[in-house]
Design a protein around this motif. Sequence first.
Motif, mmCIF file in Angstrom:
data_model
loop_
_atom_site.group_PDB
_atom_site.id
_atom_site.type_symbol
_atom_site.label_atom_id
_atom_site.label_comp_id
_atom_site.label_asym_id
_atom_site.label_seq_id
_atom_site.Cartn_x
_atom_site.Cartn_y
_atom_site.Cartn_z
ATOM 1 N N GLY A 225 0.805 -1.222 0.000
ATOM 2 C CA GLY A 225 0.000 0.000 0.000
ATOM 3 C C GLY A 225 0.828 1.257 0.000
ATOM 4 N N CYS A 226 1.982 1.240 -0.682
ATOM 5 C CA CYS A 226 2.875 2.409 -0.687
ATOM 6 C C CYS A 226 2.479 3.449 -1.733
ATOM 7 C CB CYS A 226 4.320 1.975 -0.890
ATOM 8 S SG CYS A 226 4.644 1.167 -2.479
ATOM 9 N N GLY A 227 1.770 3.024 -2.798
ATOM 10 C CA GLY A 227 1.342 3.959 -3.830
ATOM 11 C C GLY A 227 2.383 4.263 -4.890
ATOM 12 N N VAL A 228 3.554 3.601 -4.850
ATOM 13 C CA VAL A 228 4.590 3.849 -5.849
ATOM 14 C C VAL A 228 4.079 3.479 -7.243
ATOM 15 C CG1 VAL A 228 6.894 3.159 -6.639
ATOM 16 C CG2 VAL A 228 6.479 3.579 -4.202
ATOM 17 N N CYS A 229 3.347 2.371 -7.331
ATOM 18 C CA CYS A 229 2.843 1.920 -8.630
ATOM 19 C C CYS A 229 1.818 2.901 -9.204
ATOM 20 C CB CYS A 229 2.223 0.533 -8.503
ATOM 21 S SG CYS A 229 0.812 0.461 -7.365
ATOM 22 N N ARG A 230 1.039 3.506 -8.329
ATOM 23 C CA ARG A 230 -0.003 4.440 -8.765
ATOM 24 C C ARG A 230 0.608 5.593 -9.565
ATOM 25 N NH1 ARG A 230 -2.290 7.996 -10.504
ATOM 26 N NH2 ARG A 230 -4.142 9.152 -9.806
ATOM 27 N N LEU A 231 1.725 6.103 -9.098
ATOM 28 C CA LEU A 231 2.358 7.235 -9.769
ATOM 29 C C LEU A 231 3.202 6.796 -10.961
ATOM 30 C CD1 LEU A 231 3.303 9.325 -6.626
ATOM 31 C CD2 LEU A 231 1.356 9.610 -8.138
ATOM 32 N N ALA A 232 3.562 5.503 -10.997
ATOM 33 C CA ALA A 232 4.336 5.004 -12.138
ATOM 34 C C ALA A 232 3.453 4.793 -13.362
ATOM 35 C CB ALA A 232 5.027 3.695 -11.774
ATOM 36 N N CYS A 233 2.155 4.565 -13.130
ATOM 37 C CA CYS A 233 1.229 4.299 -14.226
ATOM 38 C C CYS A 233 0.914 5.592 -14.982
ATOM 39 C CB CYS A 233 -0.057 3.673 -13.695
ATOM 40 S SG CYS A 233 -1.263 3.288 -14.978
ATOM 41 N N LYS A 234 1.145 5.603 -16.281
ATOM 42 C CA LYS A 234 0.942 6.808 -17.097
ATOM 43 C C LYS A 234 -0.494 6.946 -17.609
ATOM 44 C CE LYS A 234 5.346 7.535 -16.696
ATOM 45 N NZ LYS A 234 5.813 8.507 -15.693
ATOM 46 N N ARG A 235 -1.288 5.895 -17.418
ATOM 47 C CA ARG A 235 -2.642 5.906 -17.971
ATOM 48 C C ARG A 235 -3.726 6.018 -16.894
ATOM 49 N NH1 ARG A 235 -3.252 3.814 -23.130
ATOM 50 N NH2 ARG A 235 -5.269 2.893 -22.557
ATOM 51 N N GLY A 236 -3.311 6.254 -15.652
ATOM 52 C CA GLY A 236 -4.301 6.330 -14.579
ATOM 53 C C GLY A 236 -5.013 5.009 -14.367
ATOM 54 N N GLY A 237 -4.276 3.905 -14.582
ATOM 55 C CA GLY A 237 -4.884 2.576 -14.487
ATOM 56 C C GLY A 237 -4.817 1.955 -13.111
ATOM 57 N N ILE A 238 -4.303 2.705 -12.138
ATOM 58 C CA ILE A 238 -4.222 2.188 -10.766
ATOM 59 C C ILE A 238 -4.781 3.234 -9.821
ATOM 60 C CG2 ILE A 238 -2.696 1.388 -8.918
ATOM 61 C CD1 ILE A 238 -0.725 0.463 -11.018
ATOM 62 N N ARG A 239 -5.569 2.808 -8.894
ATOM 63 C CA ARG A 239 -6.035 3.702 -7.835
ATOM 64 C C ARG A 239 -5.851 3.020 -6.489
ATOM 65 N NH1 ARG A 239 -11.557 2.594 -6.386
ATOM 66 N NH2 ARG A 239 -12.465 0.965 -7.709
ATOM 67 N N MET A 240 -5.675 3.828 -5.466
ATOM 68 C CA MET A 240 -5.505 3.307 -4.111
ATOM 69 C C MET A 240 -6.866 3.248 -3.426
ATOM 70 S SD MET A 240 -2.300 2.815 -4.299
ATOM 71 C CE MET A 240 -1.993 2.238 -2.608
ATOM 72 N N VAL A 241 -7.158 2.110 -2.825
ATOM 73 C CA VAL A 241 -8.430 1.928 -2.128
ATOM 74 C C VAL A 241 -8.152 1.556 -0.679
ATOM 75 C CG1 VAL A 241 -9.640 1.235 -4.227
ATOM 76 C CG2 VAL A 241 -8.582 -0.517 -2.783
ATOM 77 N N LYS A 242 -9.082 1.891 0.191
ATOM 78 C CA LYS A 242 -8.943 1.571 1.610
ATOM 79 C C LYS A 242 -8.997 0.063 1.840
ATOM 80 C CE LYS A 242 -8.750 4.812 4.924
ATOM 81 N NZ LYS A 242 -7.902 4.700 6.124
ATOM 82 N N ARG A 243 -8.150 -0.429 2.716
ATOM 83 C CA ARG A 243 -8.257 -1.830 3.126
ATOM 84 C C ARG A 243 -9.537 -2.031 3.918
ATOM 85 N NH1 ARG A 243 -3.322 -4.731 2.631
ATOM 86 N NH2 ARG A 243 -1.622 -3.328 2.006
ATOM 87 N N ALA A 244 -10.019 -3.246 3.905
ATOM 88 C CA ALA A 244 -11.258 -3.548 4.610
ATOM 89 C C ALA A 244 -11.110 -3.332 6.116
ATOM 90 C CB ALA A 244 -11.681 -4.993 4.329
ATOM 91 N N GLN A 245 -9.882 -3.539 6.624
ATOM 92 C CA GLN A 245 -9.635 -3.391 8.055
ATOM 93 C C GLN A 245 -8.488 -2.417 8.286
ATOM 94 O OE1 GLN A 245 -9.160 -7.112 10.072
ATOM 95 N NE2 GLN A 245 -8.966 -6.214 12.089
ATOM 96 N N GLN A 246 -8.689 -1.480 9.201
ATOM 97 C CA GLN A 246 -7.648 -0.503 9.529
ATOM 98 C C GLN A 246 -6.426 -1.207 10.109
ATOM 99 O OE1 GLN A 246 -7.733 2.865 9.118
ATOM 100 N NE2 GLN A 246 -5.761 3.267 10.087
#
Length: 427
Positions: free
Chosen positions: A329-350
């Motif tokens: 859940g670091c979000g590194v992949c989210r910013l690496a994607c050039k097409r906006g194909g990844i989004r970060m979602v909340k885990r079911a449990q905190q």
Amino acid sequence: MGHIVNTEREYRLLQQRLDKNITGAPYSPVFMQILKLLFAPAEAAIARQISLRPVPVAKLAGKTGIDKAELQEHIHTMAIKGLVFDWQHKGTDYVVLAPVVIGFFEFVFMRAREDLDMAALAKLFEEYMLKDDRFARDVFRESTQLGRALVREESLPDGDYSEVLDWEKATHIITAAPAIGLSLCACRHKATHLNKACAAPLRSCLTFGHGAQMLISKGMAEPVGAGEALRILADCKQAGLMQIADNVQNSVGFMCNCCSCCCGMLQAIRTFSIQTAVITSSWLAHIDTQRCNGCGLCVKACPVEAITLAASDSPNRLQAVCEQELCLGCGVCRLACKRGGIRMVKRAQQVMVPETTFDRMVSMAIERGKLSNFLFDDPSRLSHRALGRVASILERSAPVKALMATKPIRSTFLAAAAAKARQYTDR
């Protein structure tokens, strides 16, 4: 000959002392070589008698039979090398033995230096930490860990940003810190001496608060302001590094900017499949199958190989797939994607994070069966407040873990009571 035998004995006792620490130090001939490079024989004889919890130097002088002034010189030398912590509080000098990690491994490699054989130490630490999994499994076993992943704030959807707590934000940790220290990344510095460091920034290790002040005073860190620290954070993100912070909510002590090729925590995951070596953030990467074109940029960016490419419904087209059990859940992949194909979602449990360093260490000690080692080096010095804190953590622990912790506590208290009784009997 007797002198040689005694010297070997001191190093072996030092190893055993370090192994009582929460993160451990299993015996290995390689580790014994490390100790001999770091500790002079006289230092090893002193260090193996230093408590795992802070002890007054005057009390240690009585225990070792060494004149306090002479002992203070030895402690100062070891502190400069990064082998012990020493400080003064209300006119009293204290010292505590540093563990291997987070401890003298980091403190040795957090700066350039000529007083130690760094190339030899780098080779030995690499062998001790990565040739087999014994050390890694000692450090990272069970569920409570030293470090936790920070989600990149800029990778979050705008609507969810408000849900991120202050201690989950790298920017807040930096701007709220009363003092900030900047050091070399110990892992990448070690790798430079092995001629296999990556191109990621070397000056990237951030420490905060009292820990930063202590490292600065020993020349292991340089003081920087929040603005400079934020700039370094931005540069590290640009380089594709993920952020791993102290696994506490209050008074966060450190923040690492980690690469998968050098970081010891990430190597434990990638090399030994110790998936819990780093606590996850409260977020997960979610692949948008409609936008993903299978370019593989996210696969290269993920620090723990949680994303792979697989066949998709469309012919001759690959699809990114994120294995949620591996995602930090670091979000590194989210910013690496050039097409906006990844989004970060909340885990079911905190994700549960200890409130303080004391809470974290007690939880780790309970899980590893080392609570009595941590708390009762000197039972008479454990305050009622500390006992109350331990009791509250035990109450929140699973019944089996609480039972495992209670038994050694009881036996240690009985031993302490018996020793006290003998004191009065002998008078």
